[in-house]
Design a protein around this motif. Sequence first.
Motif, PDB file in Angstrom:
ATOM      1  N   ARG A  38     -10.315   2.881   2.452  1.00 53.96           N
ATOM      2  CA  ARG A  38      -9.568   3.520   3.545  1.00 53.96           C
ATOM      3  C   ARG A  38     -10.408   4.597   4.228  1.00 53.96           C
ATOM      4  O   ARG A  38     -10.391   4.729   5.444  1.00 53.96           O
ATOM      5  N   GLU A  71       0.828  -1.208   0.000  1.00 52.37           N
ATOM      6  CA  GLU A  71       0.000   0.000   0.000  1.00 52.37           C
ATOM      7  C   GLU A  71       0.859   1.253   0.000  1.00 52.37           C
ATOM      8  O   GLU A  71       1.829   1.336   0.743  1.00 52.37           O
ATOM      9  N   ASP A 127      -5.122   6.158  -2.439  1.00 47.80           N
ATOM     10  CA  ASP A 127      -4.448   5.044  -1.781  1.00 47.80           C
ATOM     11  C   ASP A 127      -4.470   3.867  -2.750  1.00 47.80           C
ATOM     12  O   ASP A 127      -5.533   3.449  -3.211  1.00 47.80           O
ATOM     13  N   LEU A 151      -3.205  -0.106  -3.707  1.00 47.12           N
ATOM     14  CA  LEU A 151      -2.719  -1.417  -3.290  1.00 47.12           C
ATOM     15  C   LEU A 151      -2.067  -2.023  -4.529  1.00 47.12           C
ATOM     16  O   LEU A 151      -2.719  -2.174  -5.565  1.00 47.12           O
TER      17      LEU A 151
END
Length: 170
Positions: free
Chosen positions: A136, A95, A107, A109
């Motif tokens: 998130r 992340e 964000d 991943l």
Amino acid sequence: DLQDITELNQVINESKRIADDLTRLIDTANAPIFGIDTDGKVTEWNAKASSLLGYSKQEAMGQTLVQRFITEEFKDSVNEVLSAALKGTETANFEFPMFSKSGTRLDILLNATTRRGPHGEIIGVIGVGQDITRIREITSEQERVADDLSRLIDTANAPIFGVDLQGMVT
């Protein structure tokens, strides 16, 4: 011999078809996908990466990925992941934040996979990402509400207690 040339042409045409299919798959995938070469310069940038980050493929190609697109606080850790992949050690579920062209924090991943040439030599890294920004945000909101409720219970001016299904105080 004519048959050998015909067979060779068939193999070449089939290889081109497979390459075209894979290129189309990368371009149209519903996940941001980017590739870098061994110098860290962008060699792949699909449509989802463009729409999420606001940089066209033309703007991204040839740029140094980490220097151009990664936030200062995460440059070292992203460099480590990409350097490891360039040595053959792949990373899953890493992340890190990226900022779009408009300044919005996303964000991401990421799975970083080593890219190899026709003779097995490492030629770069392919990164397949997932935008987890909304997940998130929801998680942070749930944590904030849980903290608020804990504080409310801890500071209440009245007795607050829980009872389980057997009527026992918890």
